[in-house]
Design an enzyme around this catalytic site. Sequence first.
Site, mmCIF file in Angstrom:
data_model
loop_
_atom_site.group_PDB
_atom_site.id
_atom_site.type_symbol
_atom_site.label_atom_id
_atom_site.label_comp_id
_atom_site.label_asym_id
_atom_site.label_seq_id
_atom_site.Cartn_x
_atom_site.Cartn_y
_atom_site.Cartn_z
ATOM 1 N N VAL A 69 55.948 16.766 37.815
ATOM 2 C CA VAL A 69 54.842 16.537 36.880
ATOM 3 C C VAL A 69 55.048 15.227 36.112
ATOM 4 O O VAL A 69 54.163 14.377 36.050
ATOM 5 C CB VAL A 69 54.711 17.727 35.893
ATOM 6 N N LYS A 124 46.212 27.927 31.156
ATOM 7 C CA LYS A 124 47.089 27.541 32.274
ATOM 8 C C LYS A 124 47.568 28.775 33.054
ATOM 9 O O LYS A 124 47.468 28.834 34.280
ATOM 10 C CB LYS A 124 48.283 26.732 31.732
ATOM 11 N N GLU A 179 49.080 21.087 32.560
ATOM 12 C CA GLU A 179 48.932 20.266 33.769
ATOM 13 C C GLU A 179 48.347 21.116 34.890
ATOM 14 O O GLU A 179 48.787 22.229 35.114
ATOM 15 C CB GLU A 179 50.310 19.728 34.176
ATOM 16 N N CYS A 216 55.304 27.019 40.893
ATOM 17 C CA CYS A 216 54.379 27.480 39.842
ATOM 18 C C CYS A 216 53.920 28.930 40.002
ATOM 19 O O CYS A 216 54.208 29.763 39.135
ATOM 20 C CB CYS A 216 53.172 26.557 39.780
ATOM 21 N N LYS A 255 54.255 24.131 50.905
ATOM 22 C CA LYS A 255 52.913 23.851 51.422
ATOM 23 C C LYS A 255 52.915 22.428 51.972
ATOM 24 O O LYS A 255 53.919 21.711 51.839
ATOM 25 C CB LYS A 255 51.862 24.026 50.338
HETATM 26 P P1 NAD Z 1 60.957 19.482 37.696
HETATM 27 O O1 NAD Z 1 62.111 20.406 37.750
HETATM 28 O O2 NAD Z 1 60.528 18.760 38.911
HETATM 29 O O3 NAD Z 1 61.198 18.401 36.550
HETATM 30 C C1 NAD Z 1 61.679 18.709 35.280
HETATM 31 C C2 NAD Z 1 62.613 17.576 34.853
HETATM 32 O O4 NAD Z 1 62.948 17.745 33.466
HETATM 33 C C3 NAD Z 1 63.940 17.547 35.592
HETATM 34 O O5 NAD Z 1 64.095 16.279 36.207
HETATM 35 C C4 NAD Z 1 65.006 17.769 34.496
HETATM 36 O O6 NAD Z 1 66.186 17.050 34.725
HETATM 37 C C5 NAD Z 1 64.266 17.268 33.282
HETATM 38 N N1 NAD Z 1 64.766 17.784 31.992
HETATM 39 C C6 NAD Z 1 65.014 19.059 31.650
HETATM 40 N N2 NAD Z 1 65.413 19.106 30.364
HETATM 41 C C7 NAD Z 1 65.395 17.850 29.885
HETATM 42 C C8 NAD Z 1 65.679 17.267 28.625
HETATM 43 N N3 NAD Z 1 66.045 17.995 27.577
HETATM 44 N N4 NAD Z 1 65.598 15.934 28.498
HETATM 45 C C9 NAD Z 1 65.193 15.171 29.540
HETATM 46 N N5 NAD Z 1 64.898 15.666 30.761
HETATM 47 C C10 NAD Z 1 64.994 16.990 30.925
HETATM 48 O O7 NAD Z 1 59.745 20.378 37.136
HETATM 49 P P2 NAD Z 1 58.183 20.145 37.424
HETATM 50 O O8 NAD Z 1 57.811 20.738 38.726
HETATM 51 O O9 NAD Z 1 57.848 18.745 37.120
HETATM 52 O O10 NAD Z 1 57.553 21.105 36.308
HETATM 53 C C11 NAD Z 1 57.615 20.779 34.943
HETATM 54 C C12 NAD Z 1 56.699 21.721 34.191
HETATM 55 O O11 NAD Z 1 55.340 21.502 34.592
HETATM 56 C C13 NAD Z 1 56.965 23.207 34.411
HETATM 57 O O12 NAD Z 1 56.723 23.908 33.228
HETATM 58 C C14 NAD Z 1 55.940 23.578 35.452
HETATM 59 O O13 NAD Z 1 55.602 24.946 35.392
HETATM 60 C C15 NAD Z 1 54.773 22.724 35.040
HETATM 61 N N6 NAD Z 1 53.843 22.410 36.128
HETATM 62 C C16 NAD Z 1 54.316 22.063 37.349
HETATM 63 C C17 NAD Z 1 53.429 21.732 38.360
HETATM 64 C C18 NAD Z 1 53.924 21.373 39.733
HETATM 65 O O14 NAD Z 1 53.101 21.313 40.646
HETATM 66 N N7 NAD Z 1 55.199 21.100 39.921
HETATM 67 C C19 NAD Z 1 52.038 21.770 38.130
HETATM 68 C C20 NAD Z 1 51.599 22.112 36.859
HETATM 69 C C21 NAD Z 1 52.506 22.433 35.874
#
Ligand code: NAD
Length: 432
Positions: free
Chosen positions: A11, A206, A151, A262, A322
Site C-alpha cells: 500500500v 473498509k 485504502e 486482506c 491472484k
Molecule cells: P506490507 O506488509 O506490504 O507493508 C507494511 C510495511 O510497514 C512493511 O514494509 C513494514 O516493514 C512496515 N512497518 C511496520 N511497522 C513500521 C514502523 N513502525 N515504522 C516504519 N515501517 C513500519 O502491508 P500492506 O499490504 O502494504 O498493508 C498495509 C495495510 O494496508 C494493512 O493494514 C492492510 O490491511 C491494508 N491494505 C492492504 C491492501 C493490499 O492490497 N495489500 C489493500 C488495502 C488495504
Amino acid sequence: MKIGIIGTGYVGLPTGVGLAELGNDVICIDREKSKIDALNSGILTIYEDNLEELFHKNIKEGRLKFTTSMQEGIKDADLVIIAVGTPPHPVTKEADMKYIHAAATELADYLTRYTVIATKSTVPVGTGDDIESLISRKNPNAEFDVLSLPEFLREGFAVYDFFNPDRIIVGTNSQRAKAVIEKLYEPFKGKSELLFVSRRSSETIKYASNAFLAIKIHYINEMANFCEKAGADILEVAKGMGLDTRIGKRFLNPGPGYGGSCFPKDTLAMAFMGKQNDIDLTLINAAIKGNEERKNHMCERILNSIKDIKNPKIAVLGLAFKDGTDDCRESPAVDIVFKLLEQKVKICAYDPKAMDLAKQILGDKIDYANSMYEAIKDADAIAILTEWKEFSSLDLKKAYDLLNHKKIIDLRNLIDKNEAIKLGFEYQGVGR
Ligand code: NAD
C-alpha cells in the site's frame, strides 16, 4: 504538500509513488533497512503493473525519497500517512495493532507543527481514537488531527486504482483536516467521489466492503458446487447473474477460495469485532468457514484425479494469491501445494511473477520451473491455481505431448474445456 508515509509495502509504496506523481514531496519510511536500501538503489521491492516507470521518474525529479528515519520522514510534514501492516493476532485473530501503536508512538515526537495523520492501514473501529490519545500522551504539545483514509486498491492494479479510485472515503469531523485532504485530492475533483464521514464510519466502511466481497466470492463458489451437481455451467450462470446491475459482473469467478493479505484477515477481524459488540455476523462467519473448506475440497479434487497414479507429479501453474501480483500471503495456491505435499505428491511449479516470494515460503519442498512447459514436462497432471492470463494461452497440443498422464485440473476455468476434451485430456474445471 509535504507527505511522510510510514510503511513502504504493497500500500505505502504505490501510494507514495502516486502522490509524488501528483506533485507532492513524498518521503516513504520503513523500519526494514534492506527494503529502504533496495529502493534507494532504484530497485522496486514489489511487483505492480506500471509502477516501475513512475517510481524512477519521481525519484529522478526529486519528489520521492526513502528513509528508515522516522524523524526525517515526519519533520515538517503537512500529512503523515500510516500504511503499516495489521496482521491477524495469532491467537484471537483480531487485527493486531502492534505496528500501528508503534508507528503512532514513534511519530509523536517529531510533530513540530499542525499535521494531519491519516490511517490507510485497515484498522478496527475506534483505532483513530487510540492513535489520537497515544500521540497526545507522548507529545502533549503536538497539534494534529487523526483521520481515517481507508485504502481500496487492488493488488495488481494498484497504480491504476490510485489514479482512478471509485471513491475516496475520509473519516473526520475536523474542518482543518478536511481542507488538507480536499487539497490533496484536488486532481481527482469531478472524477471520483470524495466522501467525508465520521471516523468510525470510515473505519467500518473498509471492513464492511472487504467482508462483502469475500462473501460474494464464497457465494459464487457455493453456486459452482451446486452447478456441478445440477448439470448447470457456472460460467453461464455468473454471466446471467452479472448482467443484473444490482449484482454486478465482478467477483463472480469461482475458484479455490479467496486469499491475499486482506480478505482472510479482514473477515476474521470483522467477525471478532462482531463478537465484541454482541452482533452475530452469520454471513461473514459462514464465508470464513466455507473458504477454509473450499481449499480442502479443491485439494481433494486434485488428489482424486491422480489417485491411480504411483508417485504422482503435478505441474502447478500459479502460486500468487491472484494474477497481477507477486504476493503469496494467504495464497490458496500455496495452501493447496502444502496440502498436496502432505499426501506425498511431487510438485513442479511455475508462476510468472511470484517465484521469489513463493520460494521464501515453500523453500526446497517443491521444484521450480522457468516456464509453464518446463513445469508440465513429465508431469502427470496440470493444476491451474492462479488466474494469470498467460495460462489461458497454454498450447494444449504441446502440453499434451509433454505430460505423462493427460489431466488438467483447472481451478480458475482458464482453459477451453471443449478443446481440451477434444484433444483427449481428462479435464476438470470448477462449476461446470
Ligand atoms: P506490507 O506488509 O506490504 O507493508 C507494511 C510495511 O510497514 C512493511 O514494509 C513494514 O516493514 C512496515 N512497518 C511496520 N511497522 C513500521 C514502523 N513502525 N515504522 C516504519 N515501517 C513500519 O502491508 P500492506 O499490504 O502494504 O498493508 C498495509 C495495510 O494496508 C494493512 O493494514 C492492510 O490491511 C491494508 N491494505 C492492504 C491492501 C493490499 O492490497 N495489500 C489493500 C488495502 C488495504
